[in-house]
Design a protein around this motif. Structure first.
Motif, PDB file in Angstrom:
ATOM      1  N   ILE A  86       0.840  -1.198   0.000  1.00 49.62           N
ATOM      2  CA  ILE A  86       0.000   0.000   0.000  1.00 49.62           C
ATOM      3  C   ILE A  86       0.874   1.245   0.000  1.00 49.62           C
ATOM      4  CG2 ILE A  86      -1.693   1.347   1.309  1.00 49.62           C
ATOM      5  CD1 ILE A  86      -2.861  -1.360   2.276  1.00 49.62           C
ATOM      6  N   ALA A  87       1.924   1.246   0.800  1.00 44.86           N
ATOM      7  CA  ALA A  87       2.844   2.386   0.833  1.00 44.86           C
ATOM      8  C   ALA A  87       3.464   2.612  -0.545  1.00 44.86           C
ATOM      9  CB  ALA A  87       3.928   2.150   1.879  1.00 44.86           C
ATOM     10  N   GLN A  88       3.895   1.528  -1.162  1.00 44.83           N
ATOM     11  CA  GLN A  88       4.528   1.619  -2.481  1.00 44.83           C
ATOM     12  C   GLN A  88       3.547   2.139  -3.527  1.00 44.83           C
ATOM     13  OE1 GLN A  88       5.884  -2.191  -3.866  1.00 44.83           O
ATOM     14  NE2 GLN A  88       6.571  -1.413  -5.827  1.00 44.83           N
ATOM     15  N   TYR A  89       2.333   1.621  -3.555  1.00 46.94           N
ATOM     16  CA  TYR A  89       1.362   1.978  -4.588  1.00 46.94           C
ATOM     17  C   TYR A  89       0.778   3.374  -4.393  1.00 46.94           C
ATOM     18  CZ  TYR A  89       1.480  -3.095  -5.296  1.00 46.94           C
ATOM     19  OH  TYR A  89       1.866  -4.402  -5.496  1.00 46.94           O
ATOM     20  N   THR A  90       0.773   3.859  -3.152  1.00 46.19           N
ATOM     21  CA  THR A  90       0.180   5.179  -2.882  1.00 46.19           C
ATOM     22  C   THR A  90       1.237   6.255  -2.635  1.00 46.19           C
ATOM     23  OG1 THR A  90      -0.080   4.648  -0.536  1.00 46.19           O
ATOM     24  CG2 THR A  90      -1.972   4.220  -1.993  1.00 46.19           C
ATOM     25  N   PHE A  91       2.489   5.874  -2.766  1.00 43.64           N
ATOM     26  CA  PHE A  91       3.610   6.815  -2.667  1.00 43.64           C
ATOM     27  C   PHE A  91       3.694   7.496  -1.300  1.00 43.64           C
ATOM     28  CE2 PHE A  91       2.059   6.744  -7.083  1.00 43.64           C
ATOM     29  CZ  PHE A  91       3.134   6.100  -7.674  1.00 43.64           C
ATOM     30  N   GLN A 141       0.690   2.672   8.442  1.00 43.52           N
ATOM     31  CA  GLN A 141       0.409   2.173   9.788  1.00 43.52           C
ATOM     32  C   GLN A 141      -0.440   3.168  10.576  1.00 43.52           C
ATOM     33  OE1 GLN A 141       4.483   1.620  10.965  1.00 43.52           O
ATOM     34  NE2 GLN A 141       4.486  -0.553  10.404  1.00 43.52           N
ATOM     35  N   VAL A 142      -0.132   4.441  10.459  1.00 43.15           N
ATOM     36  CA  VAL A 142      -0.899   5.478  11.148  1.00 43.15           C
ATOM     37  C   VAL A 142      -2.334   5.493  10.635  1.00 43.15           C
ATOM     38  CG1 VAL A 142      -1.149   7.987  11.413  1.00 43.15           C
ATOM     39  CG2 VAL A 142       1.084   6.911  11.757  1.00 43.15           C
ATOM     40  N   ARG A 149      -5.807   4.902  12.717  1.00 39.83           N
ATOM     41  CA  ARG A 149      -6.919   5.865  12.721  1.00 39.83           C
ATOM     42  C   ARG A 149      -8.226   5.203  12.289  1.00 39.83           C
ATOM     43  NH1 ARG A 149      -3.473  10.815  10.213  1.00 39.83           N
ATOM     44  NH2 ARG A 149      -2.497  11.428  12.190  1.00 39.83           N
ATOM     45  N   LEU A 150      -8.134   4.340  11.292  1.00 43.62           N
ATOM     46  CA  LEU A 150      -9.335   3.638  10.836  1.00 43.62           C
ATOM     47  C   LEU A 150      -9.806   2.616  11.865  1.00 43.62           C
ATOM     48  CD1 LEU A 150      -8.530   3.307   7.047  1.00 43.62           C
ATOM     49  CD2 LEU A 150     -10.416   4.592   8.070  1.00 43.62           C
ATOM     50  N   ARG A 151      -8.884   2.016  12.586  1.00 41.21           N
ATOM     51  CA  ARG A 151      -9.274   1.113  13.688  1.00 41.21           C
ATOM     52  C   ARG A 151     -10.155   1.863  14.679  1.00 41.21           C
ATOM     53  NH1 ARG A 151      -7.117  -3.757  14.711  1.00 41.21           N
ATOM     54  NH2 ARG A 151      -5.346  -4.396  13.482  1.00 41.21           N
TER      55      ARG A 151
END
Length: 118
Positions: free
Chosen positions: A62-67, A74-75, A79-81
């Protein structure tokens, strides 16, 4: 859903394409509806993130695909949790996949494809 549509969806996600959420919502309308029932004020950027976790992308992917950084992902998960009241001992990606079961009936082949994805 045929394999080509699913592969197209994955390609859109990997390319951070703006069309990703639209196509995802067409293929999995119950997922978005389920999240909106829990929190009607959820933003589209949050829905995109949740959709990627639904597709079982790792934090690193996800980090790679969303830059963004892994830490930013993780943050966002934390927050979504809080936003969805997901306990810390519950796997975030599994919780997201379970939301599809709360929407319209989904074919078993769709669930199998999701599980086998990444």
């Amino acid at each position: 859903m045929d394999r080509n549509n699913f592969n197209y969806l994955i390609t859109l996600a990997k390319n951070n394409d703006a069309e990703f959420l639209t196509v995802f919502s067409e293929i999995y309308p119950g997922f978005v509806a389920s999240l909106k029932r829990i929190n009607p004020k959820i933003r589209s950027s949050e829905l995109e993130f949740c959709a990627m976790t639904f597709l079982n992308f790792s934090t690193k992917n996800i980090a790679q695909y969303t830059f963004v950084t892994v830490r930013a992902v993780q943050v966002r998960k934390n927050r979504l949790r809080k936003k969805f009241n997901i306990a810390s001992d519950v796997d975030f990606n599994n919780w997201m996949r379970d939301q599809i079961l709360l929407g319209p009936i989904v074919e078993q082949s769709q669930i199998s494809m999701i599980s086998a994805q990444i």
